[in-house]
Write a protein that holds these residues in place. Structure first.
Motif, PDB file in Angstrom:
ATOM      1  N   CYS A 142      38.271  30.978  46.171  1.00  0.00           N
ATOM      2  CA  CYS A 142      36.867  30.583  46.171  1.00  0.00           C
ATOM      3  C   CYS A 142      36.610  29.615  47.323  1.00  0.00           C
ATOM      4  CB  CYS A 142      36.504  29.924  44.850  1.00  0.00           C
ATOM      5  SG  CYS A 142      36.553  31.021  43.420  1.00  0.00           S
ATOM      6  N   LEU A 149      39.074  38.978  46.258  1.00  0.00           N
ATOM      7  CA  LEU A 149      38.314  37.732  46.216  1.00  0.00           C
ATOM      8  C   LEU A 149      38.532  37.051  44.879  1.00  0.00           C
ATOM      9  CD1 LEU A 149      34.798  38.792  47.599  1.00  0.00           C
ATOM     10  CD2 LEU A 149      36.659  37.701  48.863  1.00  0.00           C
ATOM     11  N   GLU A 150      38.899  35.791  44.898  1.00  0.00           N
ATOM     12  CA  GLU A 150      38.928  35.027  43.666  1.00  0.00           C
ATOM     13  C   GLU A 150      37.493  34.697  43.273  1.00  0.00           C
ATOM     14  OE1 GLU A 150      41.493  31.664  43.874  1.00  0.00           O
ATOM     15  OE2 GLU A 150      43.272  32.864  44.325  1.00  0.00           O
ATOM     16  N   VAL A 151      37.159  34.937  42.001  1.00  0.00           N
ATOM     17  CA  VAL A 151      35.804  34.693  41.510  1.00  0.00           C
ATOM     18  C   VAL A 151      35.865  33.834  40.259  1.00  0.00           C
ATOM     19  CG1 VAL A 151      34.824  36.806  42.483  1.00  0.00           C
ATOM     20  CG2 VAL A 151      35.821  36.854  40.177  1.00  0.00           C
ATOM     21  N   ARG A 152      34.764  33.155  39.995  1.00  0.00           N
ATOM     22  CA  ARG A 152      34.603  32.329  38.805  1.00  0.00           C
ATOM     23  C   ARG A 152      33.151  32.469  38.348  1.00  0.00           C
ATOM     24  NH1 ARG A 152      39.051  32.449  40.236  1.00  0.00           N
ATOM     25  NH2 ARG A 152      40.591  30.781  40.467  1.00  0.00           N
ATOM     26  N   TRP A 212      30.335  31.896  40.807  1.00  0.00           N
ATOM     27  CA  TRP A 212      30.816  32.235  42.156  1.00  0.00           C
ATOM     28  C   TRP A 212      31.405  33.633  42.083  1.00  0.00           C
ATOM     29  CZ3 TRP A 212      30.555  30.398  47.057  1.00  0.00           C
ATOM     30  CH2 TRP A 212      31.419  30.954  48.008  1.00  0.00           C
ATOM     31  N   ASP A 213      30.533  34.615  42.017  1.00  0.00           N
ATOM     32  CA  ASP A 213      31.019  35.980  41.873  1.00  0.00           C
ATOM     33  C   ASP A 213      30.081  36.989  42.530  1.00  0.00           C
ATOM     34  OD1 ASP A 213      29.046  35.685  39.853  1.00  0.00           O
ATOM     35  OD2 ASP A 213      30.545  35.590  38.256  1.00  0.00           O
ATOM     36  N   ALA A 232      29.020  36.114  46.203  1.00  0.00           N
ATOM     37  CA  ALA A 232      30.178  36.184  47.093  1.00  0.00           C
ATOM     38  C   ALA A 232      30.553  37.629  47.378  1.00  0.00           C
ATOM     39  CB  ALA A 232      31.355  35.436  46.475  1.00  0.00           C
ATOM     40  N   LEU A 233      30.575  38.427  46.330  1.00  0.00           N
ATOM     41  CA  LEU A 233      30.941  39.832  46.508  1.00  0.00           C
ATOM     42  C   LEU A 233      29.885  40.585  47.312  1.00  0.00           C
ATOM     43  CD1 LEU A 233      33.055  41.921  45.843  1.00  0.00           C
ATOM     44  CD2 LEU A 233      31.896  42.355  43.675  1.00  0.00           C
ATOM     45  N   VAL A 259      38.553  41.847  42.701  1.00  0.00           N
ATOM     46  CA  VAL A 259      38.238  40.465  42.345  1.00  0.00           C
ATOM     47  C   VAL A 259      39.257  39.984  41.328  1.00  0.00           C
ATOM     48  CG1 VAL A 259      35.764  40.606  42.855  1.00  0.00           C
ATOM     49  CG2 VAL A 259      36.590  41.186  40.559  1.00  0.00           C
ATOM     50  N   GLY A 317      39.555  37.030  38.431  1.00  0.00           N
ATOM     51  CA  GLY A 317      38.845  35.999  37.694  1.00  0.00           C
ATOM     52  C   GLY A 317      39.715  34.884  37.175  1.00  0.00           C
ATOM     53  N   LEU A 370      29.335  43.289  38.822  1.00  0.00           N
ATOM     54  CA  LEU A 370      30.236  43.404  39.973  1.00  0.00           C
ATOM     55  C   LEU A 370      30.621  44.854  40.238  1.00  0.00           C
ATOM     56  CD1 LEU A 370      32.706  40.430  39.330  1.00  0.00           C
ATOM     57  CD2 LEU A 370      30.577  40.424  40.628  1.00  0.00           C
TER      58      LEU A 370
END
Length: 347
Positions: free
Chosen positions: A119, A143-146, A149-150, A153-154, A168, A170, A187
């Motif tokens: 992130c 991609l690290e997502v939270r 923040w997903d 970003a994607l 991704v 999580g 997503l």
């Protein structure tokens, strides 16, 4: 197989006194052959497992194959056990002049690599970071997502790179709340290969897998959890994390079960000194590892293996002409960086 006469463990940070740290294990056989293992050192319990439980149990132990050491899992957590077990596989391969990749049943001569991006504080950074990895030849980016923040970003990455293979991760940060499920389902519109580790529990993975096209990859820590996930249809992909699974033997078993179930598989490395990544390369040579594996070098880090373990054009060669893990360890440099060292012998 010669018995183990010496156990050594090193607590090492790439820069003295600074994280990230690794636990490195060296097992010495009666004939002087040494096998090495590594696991990321994320807590004090892992080091205590090595010092107080696993280390004292190894000198003098009689064994024929690494699979005979399965009982060690009862003495320590998975990370400590993995470091010891990787060293055992390396030692066994060196004694018998067999590459670990062959001993595990690997069939590939090279492994395709992917890259992971944590992130970021700003969305504007993402396209340039992704471009850096694409320029290095990596064919897939995770991609690290939270929560929170997903989606944006994607969307940012997908708009910049419409054809890039994307996943991704999580990191088990989502819940089964309607809001979190809706965010994860949204997503799927961005043509993902996989949604990795969205939840802690298996049940919501099954719910999510029924509603998305992407393969869901639950966080699997043992074979019973994998069997349950397969039975529940709680995913279609598996990330093989050697340290999470407690070593190469269990990771190979997980590969075999996931492959038989028709799941896609990829591997992740652990530790920053290359030994853990070398073990993951051997594992990723197995036929069921159909997706690019996360075995890229630690960003900006020096190399402690000969030959170096580097990705060239998004590909890492599997060392099939050298015994064990196929690399020699720069022991003097590692010992200079060690902040703690253990040595237990049969004498």
């Amino acid at each position: 197989m010669p018995s183990i006469v010496e156990f050594r463990a090193y607590r090492v940070a790439m820069h003295r006194g600074r994280r990230p740290e690794s636990a490195l294990v060296a097992l010495t056989a009666e004939d002087g052959t040494v096998g090495w293992g590594e696991s990321a050192l994320l807590d004090e319990e892992t080091w205590a497992d090595l010092a107080q439980r696993l280390g004292p149990a190894l000198p003098g132990l009689e064994w024929d194959r690494p699979e005979d050491l399965g009982g060690l899992g009862a003495l320590g957590g998975p990370r400590a056990t993995a470091a010891v077990e990787i060293a055992a596989w390396d030692l066994w391969g060196r004694v018998h002049k067999v590459p670990v990749a062959h001993a595990l049943g690997g069939t590939r001569t090279s492994v395709v690599t992917g890259a992971r991006i944590p992130c970021q504080p700003h969305l504007d950074n993402l396209p340039s970071l992704v471009n850096r990895y694409i320029g290095g030849g990596h064919t897939r980016v995770t991609l690290e997502v939270r929560p929170g923040w997903d989606v944006e970003a994607l969307r940012t990455v997908r708009q910049a790179y419409p054809a890039l293979a994307l996943q991704v991760d999580g990191a088990c940060s989502y819940t089964d709340s309607p809001d979190d499920l809706e965010a994860l389902e949204s997503l799927d519109a961005y043509d993902l290969v996989a949604i990795e580790r969205p939840f802690r529990d298996l049940a919501p993975h099954a719910v999510l897998q029924r509603s998305v096209r992407a393969a869901v990859a639950p966080d699997i820590g043992d074979l019973d959890a994998l069997d349950a996930a397969i039975t529940m249809d709680a995913g279609r992909a598996l990330s093989l994390r050697v340290s999470r699974l407690g070593g190469l033997t269990t990771a190979r078993g997980a590969h075999d079960r996931a492959y038989a179930a028709g799941w896609d598989v990829w591997c992740g490395g652990s530790g920053v000194f290359g030994i853990g990544r070398a073990a993951s390369v051997a594992l990723a040579s197995m036929p069921g590892c159909t997706l690019p594996s996360d075995i890229t070098e630690f960003a900006g880090g020096p190399e402690y293996l000969t030959p170096p373990l580097r990705s060239h054009g998004g590909v890492i060669a599997v060392p099939l002409t050298q015994p064990g893990l196929g690399h020699e360890i720069d022991v003097p440099r590692i010992t200079r960086l060690a902040t703690d060292e253990l040595r237990i012998t049969t004498g």
